[in-house]
Design an enzyme around this catalytic site. Structure first.
Site, PDB file in Angstrom:
ATOM      1  N   ASP A 102       0.837  -1.201   0.000  1.00 27.56           N
ATOM      2  CA  ASP A 102       0.000   0.000   0.000  1.00 27.56           C
ATOM      3  C   ASP A 102       0.872   1.251   0.000  1.00 27.56           C
ATOM      4  OD1 ASP A 102      -2.318   1.523   0.136  1.00 27.56           O
ATOM      5  OD2 ASP A 102      -3.176   0.383   1.807  1.00 27.56           O
ATOM      6  N   ASP A 112     -10.866   2.443  -2.921  1.00 25.31           N
ATOM      7  CA  ASP A 112     -11.380   2.190  -1.578  1.00 25.31           C
ATOM      8  C   ASP A 112     -12.910   2.284  -1.560  1.00 25.31           C
ATOM      9  OD1 ASP A 112      -8.968   1.712  -0.377  1.00 25.31           O
ATOM     10  OD2 ASP A 112      -8.675   3.756   0.328  1.00 25.31           O
TER      11      ASP A 112
HETATM   12  C1  GLA Z   1      -5.690   1.965   2.489  1.00 21.66           C
HETATM   13  C2  GLA Z   1      -6.129   0.824   1.608  1.00 21.66           C
HETATM   14  C3  GLA Z   1      -7.131  -0.034   2.355  1.00 21.66           C
HETATM   15  C4  GLA Z   1      -6.518  -0.527   3.634  1.00 21.66           C
HETATM   16  C5  GLA Z   1      -6.012   0.631   4.468  1.00 21.66           C
HETATM   17  C6  GLA Z   1      -5.230   0.132   5.673  1.00 21.66           C
HETATM   18  O1  GLA Z   1      -6.701   2.865   2.700  1.00 21.66           O
HETATM   19  O2  GLA Z   1      -6.642   1.284   0.404  1.00 21.66           O
HETATM   20  O3  GLA Z   1      -7.541  -1.111   1.555  1.00 21.66           O
HETATM   21  O4  GLA Z   1      -5.474  -1.421   3.359  1.00 21.66           O
HETATM   22  O5  GLA Z   1      -5.170   1.484   3.721  1.00 21.66           O
HETATM   23  O6  GLA Z   1      -4.747   1.146   6.450  1.00 21.66           O
END
Ligand code: GLA
Length: 713
Positions: free
Chosen positions: A470, A539
């Site tokens: 990420d 997201d």
């Molecule tokens: C980001 C990602 C999510 C999750 C969060 C965790 O927002 O897009 O899918 O993994 O971080 O902190």
């Protein structure tokens, strides 16, 4: 492919695709699929791109190379299409490349030196004698018919350092006969990949990222079509000129239209805050642009790019995405062995193949305020390390995946306490935190080595099968105190460092599958497609939004790479079936809180997962046909057709109240017109031609969806 000998081709017939030398030996015709690009050297030694468009029947159809005639009050673009624009001879448009010599000499005057043809590649070597700079423009014929690659390399042949101020990879001259329109992918967090079409205005239209990632705000991609009556391209028809940059950092696209209606599209690294010192003997290689022309609309473009990703770019060919369960929405940071095991038990019983523990597992991580940087299991949550949980997950017949965010650090972490200087920052200014975190300066070799070391150890010590990588903030204060060259190199060196770390971890752990994420689709691009098996598109998992996001994502990237989870977001508004059907059109995952799902819901989910496993080869490897767009109506549909045309799967969705819409009829192109296909479960058989003409009528009510399968008999 033919190269080297003047082509012996009669006018009036289209020969084999490939690169061909023109009869006078001064030019090259690059043909691939339906498209062609012509390059000529004029009498001044300038390399011109005299044509880009549909393949023409005869070699002499391609326009040759006029000399440049400077005009006292010339228009803002070259009257002749120089392949690499440098502003020489009083041309006033945007430049492809801009270089300043140590002496202060500005701009380039590039002249052809030689061509270096090799199999499927043509390198044209140019030189500026005064600047002592060599520029190589290389064209590649890619395996996917219709696609070419273009790259640019600069080499300092002199004895003094040159400063690069802009290095775009490509400036493409569109054939005369506009006006044109630019389709591009726009967006923001939670609303990525919005395809927009803007008629090209006089002047310049600019799209870019200055954020260190390609960004939620867009993908370095253009698709140009004609904007005149009856000639605009649609999903299934029309001429499209397109290109995309294989790069995961700052980028810039400029589409210029001059007063005399010439259009040039420039694409490459962003020159915003960019400088590069090129010392004697050094080379600078700009990232590759993949480009092509097709007369078949945006659908045809997507199918070509999907083939390219799957067959030429992806680290793992023929990738079939495993059905994922991801714990993020169920537990947020509150992860431990007992809770994860409870979720894993339920996931396994539903047929999930890969269990991913998301954020929250590493040292000190309770909220988003601490822990990033300290990549070892939190001793309170996992007193015996991760191995027991991994073994449990493996014992349930699933693979195990883990979330990491290597590029980031919280001020409250051991890493930050030990190396506050490892962060992108200006010594004289405060550091802006976003999501309570800073960005490590991946341009620094010591940071790269640290990351390689710590994740290499993690992957060596624990049998992890999958990693979700990420990246959860954009850059601010892009400083690099102490760097001995121009600090503005950081933007490019950061991405090069990222590629090095990720590439090295891949090399050392070839078994591991990698998922790319940046707060959803903040860094989805061809650079990432070369490094990772799949990407988390957004997201935002609300089905109505997701349909649009997925449609935009699919413009460039294949469904095999598009991670799509069924979550609990707005679960009261959308049935479980609807949510599954949305995610089953990509790389299916589940992200809901399984501990709160009823037994009936889990049983239904298991049925969908079983169906998905049957249609997965079609979704992952088939040809995509976008049949009705969710941007245009409440009813949307798409189909994946097997490459051998033996079967197809069709997804149909009907959103929000739309009482006027009858049961929609979805016409189905892409099947073998002669073969007969049966619609499974309905007993209706028709030829491919019949399905294309009559389509199928799907009796859906509002907020219902369907998955239909056709099988060749
Ligand atoms: C980001 C990602 C999510 C999750 C969060 C965790 O927002 O897009 O899918 O993994 O971080 O902190």
């Amino acid at each position: 492919m033919i190269f080297g000998e003047p082509a012996d081709r009669a006018d009036g017939c289209v020969g084999d695709a490939g690169m061909q030398l023109t009869a006078d030996g001064k030019g090259w015709i690059l043909e691939s699929g339906e498209g062609a690009c012509a390059l000529f050297v004029n009498d001044d030694g300038q390399v011109l791109q005299t044509y880009w468009g549909a393949r023409l029947p005869g070699l002499t159809d391609y326009p040759a190379s006029p000399p440049v005639r400077p005009y006292a009050f010339g228009p803002p673009l070259q009257r002749v299409p120089v392949a690499l624009l440098t502003g020489e001879q009083g041309t006033f448009g945007e430049r492809t490349v801009d270089v300043v010599a140590e002496s202060g000499l500005r701009g380039l005057v590039l002249r052809f030196v030689r061509a270096e043809p090799s199999d499927h590649r043509l390198a044209l070597v140019l030189e500026d004698k005064a600047q002592q700079l060599e520029v190589v423009i290389a064209f590649e014929e890619l395996k996917t018919p219709g696609l070419l690659g273009r790259s640019v390399t600069l080499r300092n042949l002199g004895t003094a350092t040159a400063t690069l101020e802009r290095v775009f990879t490509a400036s493409f001259h569109l054939p005369p006969g506009g006006p044109y329109a630019l389709s591009h992918l726009d967006g923001r967090w939670g609303d990525e990949f919005r395809m927009r079409r803007d008629p090209l205005p006089f002047g310049a239209l600019v799209r870019e990222s200055q954020r260190v990632t390609t960004s939620h705000g867009g993908v370095p991609y253009f698709a140009i079509d004609r904007d005149s009556l009856g000639e605009a391209a649609g999903e299934a028809h029309g001429a499209v000129w397109f290109g995309t940059l294989q790069w995961s950092g700052n980028w810039k696209l400029i589409a210029e239209r001059s007063a005399d209606d010439r259009c040039v599209v420039h694409l490459g690294l962003n020159d915003h805050d960019f400088r590069w010192s090129l010392a004697p003997g050094e080379t600078f290689e700009a990232p590759r642009v993949i480009f092509g022309y097709v007369d078949g609309g945006h659908g045809a473009v997507s199918r070509m790019l999907h083939d390219f990703v799957r067959n030429e770019l992806a680290p793992r060919r023929d990738y079939l995405p495993p059905v994922v369960y991801n714990s993020w929405y169920a537990t947020l940071f509150d992860v431990d062995e007992v809770g994860q095991t409870a979720l894993a038990d339920r996931a396994a019983a539903m047929g999930v193949e890969l269990f991913v523990m998301d954020d929250g597992w590493f040292a000190g991580r309770r909220t988003d305020r601490a822990g990033l940087g300290d990549w070892w299991p939190d001793p309170q949550k996992f007193p015996n390390g991760l191995k027991p949980l991994v073994d449990t997950v493996h014992g349930r017949g699933m693979q195990f995946g883990l979330w990491i965010e290597p590029e980031m650090v919280n001020p409250d972490s051991d890493l930050h306490r030990a190396h506050p200087d490892w962060i992108l920052h200006f010594a004289e200014r405060p550091r802006t935190l976003m999501r309570n975190q800073s960005i490590l300066n991946l341009a620094r070799p010591d940071v790269q080595d640290y990351l390689i070391g710590i994740f290499d150890r993690l992957l060596a010590e624990t049998p992890i099968d999958f990693v979700k990588w990420d990246m959860n903030r954009n850059a601010s204060e892009p400083g690099w105190p102490g760097y001995e060259r121009d600090q503005r190199e950081v933007w490019v060196r950061y991405v090069a460092g990222l590629y090095r770390v990720w590439g090295e971890l891949r090399r050392r752990h070839p078994r591991v599958i990698w998922e790319n994420c940046s707060g959803g689709g903040g860094r989805v691009d061809m650079g990432m497609m070369a490094l990772t098996e799949q990407s988390w598109a957004s997201d935002n998992t609300v089905p109505a939004a997701r349909l649009q996001i997925q449609e935009g994502y699919s413009q460039l990237f294949p469904a095999s790479t598009m991670a799509a989870w069924v979550t609990d977001e707005e679960k009261d508004s959308y049935s479980l079936d609807f949510r599954f059907h949305v995610s089953m059109a990509g790389a299916l995952g589940v992200g809901g809180n399984l501990l709160a799902w009823t037994e009936a819901e889990r049983a239904r989910a298991a049925e969908h997962i079983a169906t998905y496993k049957q249609v997965r080869p079609l979704v992952a490897g088939g040809d995509l046909y976008r049949l009705r767009s969710p941007r245009e109506s409440a009813i949307s549909a798409l189909a994946y057709v097997a490459k051998d045309k033996s079967a197809a799967v069709v997804f149909v969705y009907r959103l929000r109240p739309d009482r006027l819409a009858e049961a929609p009829t979805i016409r189905l192109p892409g099947l073998d017109p002669e073969a007969v296909y049966e619609l499974e479960g309905e007993g209706i058989s028709r030829s491919g031609c019949g399905w294309a003409a009559l389509g199928l009528t799907v009796p859906l009510k509002d907020d219902q969806s369907a998955l239909l399968r056709l099988q060749r008999r």
